[in-house]
Design a protein around this motif. Structure first.
Motif, PDB file in Angstrom:
ATOM      1  N   ILE A  77       0.823  -1.211   0.000  1.00 51.53           N
ATOM      2  CA  ILE A  77       0.000   0.000   0.000  1.00 51.53           C
ATOM      3  C   ILE A  77       0.857   1.261   0.000  1.00 51.53           C
ATOM      4  CG2 ILE A  77      -1.672   1.330   1.354  1.00 51.53           C
ATOM      5  CD1 ILE A  77      -2.776  -1.420   2.308  1.00 51.53           C
ATOM      6  N   HIS A  78       1.964   1.251   0.735  1.00 51.52           N
ATOM      7  CA  HIS A  78       2.744   2.475   0.931  1.00 51.52           C
ATOM      8  C   HIS A  78       4.103   2.451   0.230  1.00 51.52           C
ATOM      9  CE1 HIS A  78      -0.265   3.662   3.879  1.00 51.52           C
ATOM     10  NE2 HIS A  78      -0.159   2.460   4.416  1.00 51.52           N
ATOM     11  N   ALA A  79       4.298   1.530  -0.712  1.00 52.65           N
ATOM     12  CA  ALA A  79       5.580   1.428  -1.410  1.00 52.65           C
ATOM     13  C   ALA A  79       5.947   2.729  -2.122  1.00 52.65           C
ATOM     14  CB  ALA A  79       5.544   0.265  -2.399  1.00 52.65           C
ATOM     15  N   TYR A  80       4.953   3.427  -2.677  1.00 53.62           N
ATOM     16  CA  TYR A  80       5.222   4.688  -3.392  1.00 53.62           C
ATOM     17  C   TYR A  80       5.931   5.672  -2.461  1.00 53.62           C
ATOM     18  CZ  TYR A  80       4.165   8.389  -6.830  1.00 53.62           C
ATOM     19  OH  TYR A  80       4.247   9.388  -7.775  1.00 53.62           O
ATOM     20  N   MET A  81       5.425   5.803  -1.246  1.00 50.84           N
ATOM     21  CA  MET A  81       6.041   6.731  -0.300  1.00 50.84           C
ATOM     22  C   MET A  81       7.425   6.267   0.121  1.00 50.84           C
ATOM     23  SD  MET A  81       6.132   9.404   1.658  1.00 50.84           S
ATOM     24  CE  MET A  81       4.523  10.179   1.797  1.00 50.84           C
ATOM     25  N   PHE A  82       7.581   4.968   0.337  1.00 52.49           N
ATOM     26  CA  PHE A  82       8.860   4.453   0.819  1.00 52.49           C
ATOM     27  C   PHE A  82       9.959   4.530  -0.235  1.00 52.49           C
ATOM     28  CE2 PHE A  82       6.286   1.358   3.676  1.00 52.49           C
ATOM     29  CZ  PHE A  82       5.844   2.445   4.428  1.00 52.49           C
ATOM     30  N   ALA A  83       9.590   4.426  -1.508  1.00 49.63           N
ATOM     31  CA  ALA A  83      10.578   4.401  -2.585  1.00 49.63           C
ATOM     32  C   ALA A  83      10.899   5.797  -3.116  1.00 49.63           C
ATOM     33  CB  ALA A  83      10.079   3.516  -3.726  1.00 49.63           C
ATOM     34  N   ASN A  84      10.254   6.827  -2.575  1.00 50.36           N
ATOM     35  CA  ASN A  84      10.497   8.201  -3.003  1.00 50.36           C
ATOM     36  C   ASN A  84      10.661   9.076  -1.762  1.00 50.36           C
ATOM     37  OD1 ASN A  84       9.856   8.223  -6.133  1.00 50.36           O
ATOM     38  ND2 ASN A  84       8.276   6.970  -5.157  1.00 50.36           N
ATOM     39  N   LYS A  85      11.013  10.316  -2.000  1.00 49.25           N
ATOM     40  CA  LYS A  85      11.039  11.290  -0.909  1.00 49.25           C
ATOM     41  C   LYS A  85       9.975  12.327  -1.214  1.00 49.25           C
ATOM     42  CE  LYS A  85      12.222  13.207   2.865  1.00 49.25           C
ATOM     43  NZ  LYS A  85      11.745  12.593   4.125  1.00 49.25           N
ATOM     44  N   LEU A  86       8.812  12.199  -0.545  1.00 48.07           N
ATOM     45  CA  LEU A  86       7.671  13.070  -0.804  1.00 48.07           C
ATOM     46  C   LEU A  86       7.423  13.918   0.445  1.00 48.07           C
ATOM     47  CD1 LEU A  86       5.346  10.363  -2.413  1.00 48.07           C
ATOM     48  CD2 LEU A  86       7.070  11.788  -3.536  1.00 48.07           C
ATOM     49  N   PRO A  87       8.097  15.057   0.558  1.00 51.16           N
ATOM     50  CA  PRO A  87       8.019  15.830   1.805  1.00 51.16           C
ATOM     51  C   PRO A  87       6.779  16.703   1.881  1.00 51.16           C
ATOM     52  CG  PRO A  87       9.464  16.937   0.264  1.00 51.16           C
ATOM     53  CD  PRO A  87       9.005  15.669  -0.416  1.00 51.16           C
ATOM     54  N   ASN A  88       6.342  16.971   3.087  1.00 49.20           N
ATOM     55  CA  ASN A  88       5.418  18.073   3.295  1.00 49.20           C
ATOM     56  C   ASN A  88       6.157  19.159   4.064  1.00 49.20           C
ATOM     57  OD1 ASN A  88       5.470  17.286   5.983  1.00 49.20           O
ATOM     58  ND2 ASN A  88       3.331  16.660   6.068  1.00 49.20           N
ATOM     59  N   TRP A  89       5.454  20.199   4.459  1.00 49.02           N
ATOM     60  CA  TRP A  89       6.090  21.357   5.087  1.00 49.02           C
ATOM     61  C   TRP A  89       6.844  20.978   6.369  1.00 49.02           C
ATOM     62  CZ3 TRP A  89       1.182  20.441   3.604  1.00 49.02           C
ATOM     63  CH2 TRP A  89       0.289  19.996   4.584  1.00 49.02           C
ATOM     64  N   PRO A  93      12.793   7.614   3.986  1.00 48.30           N
ATOM     65  CA  PRO A  93      11.500   6.935   3.799  1.00 48.30           C
ATOM     66  C   PRO A  93      11.566   5.416   3.926  1.00 48.30           C
ATOM     67  CG  PRO A  93      11.789   8.634   2.142  1.00 48.30           C
ATOM     68  CD  PRO A  93      13.092   8.523   2.857  1.00 48.30           C
ATOM     69  N   TRP A  94      12.574   4.794   3.314  1.00 49.87           N
ATOM     70  CA  TRP A  94      12.597   3.330   3.330  1.00 49.87           C
ATOM     71  C   TRP A  94      12.844   2.804   4.750  1.00 49.87           C
ATOM     72  CZ3 TRP A  94      10.599  -0.262   0.676  1.00 49.87           C
ATOM     73  CH2 TRP A  94      11.049  -1.586   0.769  1.00 49.87           C
ATOM     74  N   ILE A  95      13.760   3.439   5.491  1.00 47.96           N
ATOM     75  CA  ILE A  95      14.045   2.996   6.851  1.00 47.96           C
ATOM     76  C   ILE A  95      12.849   3.275   7.765  1.00 47.96           C
ATOM     77  CG2 ILE A  95      15.525   3.332   8.861  1.00 47.96           C
ATOM     78  CD1 ILE A  95      17.811   3.978   6.972  1.00 47.96           C
ATOM     79  N   GLY A  96      12.395   4.522   7.769  1.00 47.71           N
ATOM     80  CA  GLY A  96      11.265   4.875   8.616  1.00 47.71           C
ATOM     81  C   GLY A  96       9.998   4.131   8.232  1.00 47.71           C
ATOM     82  N   GLY A  97       9.821   3.911   6.931  1.00 46.66           N
ATOM     83  CA  GLY A  97       8.636   3.197   6.477  1.00 46.66           C
ATOM     84  C   GLY A  97       8.615   1.756   6.941  1.00 46.66           C
ATOM     85  N   LEU A  98       9.726   1.050   6.763  1.00 49.81           N
ATOM     86  CA  LEU A  98       9.801  -0.342   7.219  1.00 49.81           C
ATOM     87  C   LEU A  98       9.622  -0.436   8.733  1.00 49.81           C
ATOM     88  CD1 LEU A  98      12.725  -1.913   5.146  1.00 49.81           C
ATOM     89  CD2 LEU A  98      10.296  -2.473   5.011  1.00 49.81           C
ATOM     90  N   PHE A  99      10.260   0.475   9.436  1.00 53.13           N
ATOM     91  CA  PHE A  99      10.160   0.506  10.893  1.00 53.13           C
ATOM     92  C   PHE A  99       8.705   0.674  11.324  1.00 53.13           C
ATOM     93  CE2 PHE A  99      10.491   2.469  15.079  1.00 53.13           C
ATOM     94  CZ  PHE A  99      11.528   1.770  15.678  1.00 53.13           C
ATOM     95  N   ALA A 100       8.006   1.616  10.683  1.00 54.45           N
ATOM     96  CA  ALA A 100       6.614   1.890  11.046  1.00 54.45           C
ATOM     97  C   ALA A 100       5.702   0.724  10.684  1.00 54.45           C
ATOM     98  CB  ALA A 100       6.142   3.172  10.355  1.00 54.45           C
ATOM     99  N   VAL A 101       5.872   0.150   9.488  1.00 52.43           N
ATOM    100  CA  VAL A 101       5.043  -0.989   9.075  1.00 52.43           C
ATOM    101  C   VAL A 101       5.247  -2.165  10.015  1.00 52.43           C
ATOM    102  CG1 VAL A 101       4.736  -2.728   7.264  1.00 52.43           C
ATOM    103  CG2 VAL A 101       4.822  -0.313   6.664  1.00 52.43           C
TER     104      VAL A 101
END
Length: 580
Positions: free
Chosen positions: A33-45, A78-86
């Protein structure tokens, strides 16, 4: 003599297979579901401004962030934080499955799918710099609920975990409350015989089951559930009180942002209105006024889920003939009403807060509750359809002639109802998960577009500055003009790409959010590699009030870059709206 021991196999062997399957389903769902976010750097403010830190801390009452954030590195990767969170969200799903005693393969797969796909998780990952901490907060809240339900003295470590969870993100107390309320409601449906079997299977629940047997019958079960509810409420109050004392000891004057300094200070006179507001917020999200990212189809699915949950509650009321036992009926209806109230309890917990999607993760409990009710209803021995087969066989033996055939046909049709109900509910929840997958990735794609446009805009700004006659590298410069205070409808192009759809999905960045004055300096420093020389607030205000600045044309017209008071000024837009 030495003995070879496969340690990993031994450890995994102690974990029930259903829990292992739930964890795997969560990891697979989360990554897909969240691979797009983990494989890119999509920042907000906020991610731009906190790419190397955990953001706010003790001043917001989130004093435990600084201890969790370094566990997977301080950088917003993203990839580290994403895996950690999942990983921790998957563990959270396991705790919920165990706390609510969900055992069916369907439920074991659907619960992590719902918990990993709910739009609040998308909002969480848009704040990637602290998503790992929030995931740990969810895990602590779910683990606390599991301990409180599973062990006689589990409330003691449960209180500790709830205090730590509140120290990461205060809204997750509502998640623990929702899980516990669902558990109490399911306990009320538990038959004595099945409770005894459950005791033999799970020694951890021996004390609670034995007390239920000692009390005897439905009245004893009602008494045990009632006392468990009082204990749960007391545990939550103690946890909130201990957290509040500790937070104010660490930082005496909490920040007033979003009413944090008033959290937990409830005026009893406001309580009835706050309860009604909590119900209204839940009803608005699922039925009445869905958020901007909720399509008509998803709204229909949510309405169906609400109707199914209400239907289960009503049918079980009839099945158990609770009108014959007033005390149990009152408790049953109270707990049924408490499920949506617990989901909306953030309104009571922080009455003056501006509620965002990030604060509403506990809404996912509606789907979890539906899964648990479906499984409970389909049990062979004491479910909603438990007497169908035996009753049918008795009538079949006495049925004769045409009337017997007609009766048998009706009974055969009714016997198919459990299978149809299971298929229908499963299909609805799978569609909810799929639609969550779609909106999550559409939001990520829109953030990607916004970032690319903002990146190109900052590059063009710097190119204009660097090619302006007289500019020398190292000269002080300012980028002035707030698009949020401009009535200019077109910031970076006429192709909006449905960006307004994600207005209610907190954290999903559009172009305006990446161009504000609070973001520009860090955006240019991190992504453009352009250090911004410091210019004092007094100088900035003097430039804004100067006639030279006011008479300047706005970007991209000629003359939008000028030198005022030894500072190069790029005027991005005319501020024609008043600041809020």
């Amino acid at each position: 003599m030495t003995q070879n021991t496969d340690l990993l196999k031994a450890l995994l062997g102690k974990i029930p297979s259903r829990i292992r399957l739930c964890f795997c389903a969560g990891m697979i769902s989360g990554l897909l579901i969240h691979a797009y976010m983990f494989a890119n750097k999509l920042p907000n403010w906020d991610d731009i401004n906190n790419i190397g830190s955990f953001g706010v801390g003790s001043e917001f009452g989130r004093w435990f962030l600084k201890y969790v954030n370094p566990l997977d590195g301080i950088w917003s990767v993203p990839w580290i934080g994403g895996l950690f969170a999942v990983f921790f969200l998957s563990l959270s799903a396991c705790m919920v499955v165990s706390a609510l005693d969900i055992r069916s393969l369907t439920g074991i797969v659907l619960v992590p799918l719902m918990m990993l796909s709910f739009p609040s998780v998308c909002s969480m990952f848009t704040f990637m710099f602290t998503a790992d901490c929030y995931a740990v907060g969810i895990f602590l809240a779910c683990t606390a609920a599991w301990l409180i339900r599973r062990y006689r003295f589990g409330f003691l470590p449960g209180i500790v975990l709830l205090v730590l969870s509140l120290g990461l993100y205060q809204a997750y107390l509502c998640l623990a409350l929702a899980v516990l309320v669902c558990g109490l409601f399911l306990d009320l449906l538990q038959e004595d015989g099945c409770a005894a079997a459950k005791v033999r299977q799970e020694r951890a629940e021996t004390a609670r089951a034995e007390s239920g047997r000692a009390a005897g019958g439905p009245a004893g079960r009602t008494r045990v559930v009632f006392l468990s509810g009082l204990k749960t409420f007391a545990v939550l109050l103690v946890s909130a009180a201990l957290y509040s004392l500790n937070a104010r000891r660490i930082f005496p004057e909490l920040d007033s942002y979003n009413g944090l300094n008033q959290m937990g200070q409830i005026d009893p006179a406001r309580l009835p209105r706050l309860i009604l507001r909590a119900y209204r917020y839940v009803a608005e999200y699922f039925i009445l006024e869905p958020y901007s990212f909720v399509t008509a189809f998803v709204r229909g699915l949510n309405v169906v889920c609400c109707l199914l949950a209400a239907g289960f509650v009503i049918v079980w009321l009839i099945k158990k003939k609770l009108w014959k036992r007033p005390a149990e009926a009152v408790l049953y209806l109270f707990l049924a009403a408490a499920v949506p109230l617990s989901m909306g309890s953030i309104i009571i917990m922080a009455p003056d807060a501006s509620v965002s999607m990030l604060m509403l993760y506990q809404y996912v409990i509606l789907y979890v509750f539906l899964v648990a009710m479906l499984e409970r209803s389909l049990r062979e021995k004491d479910g909603l359809f438990s007497h169908t087969a035996s009753g049918a066989s008795g009538r079949e033996r006495t049925a004769e002639g045409k009337m017997g055939l007609m009766r048998r046909a009706k009974e055969n049709a009714f016997s198919r109802l459990p299978g149809f109900l299971s298929l229908f509910v499963t299909a609805v929840l799978l569609l909810v998960g799929y639609e969550n997958f779609l909106v999550t990735n559409e939001a990520y794609f829109r953030m990607d577009i916004a970032y690319e446009r903002a990146y190109a805009w900052y590059n063009r700004i710097m190119e204009r500055l660097e090619t302006t006659e007289g500019y020398q590298p190292g000269d002080a410069y300012l980028v002035l003009g707030e698009y949020g205070l401009s009535d200019t409808p077109d910031l970076l192009g006429s192709y909006g790409m449905d960006g307004e759809r994600f207005d209610d999905l907190s954290g999903a960045a559009k172009e305006t959010g990446l161009l504000t004055s609070g973001v520009r300096q860090n955006f240019m420093k991190i992504y453009i590699g352009m250090e911004t020389p410091e210019v004092s607030e007094e100088t900035q205000e003097a430039i804004r009030q100067s006639e030279e600045y006011r008479s300047m044309p706005a970007w991209p017209a000629d003359g939008c870059v000028q030198r005022i008071r030894d500072v190069w000024v790029i005027k991005t837009c005319e501020e024609t709206l008043a600041a809020q």
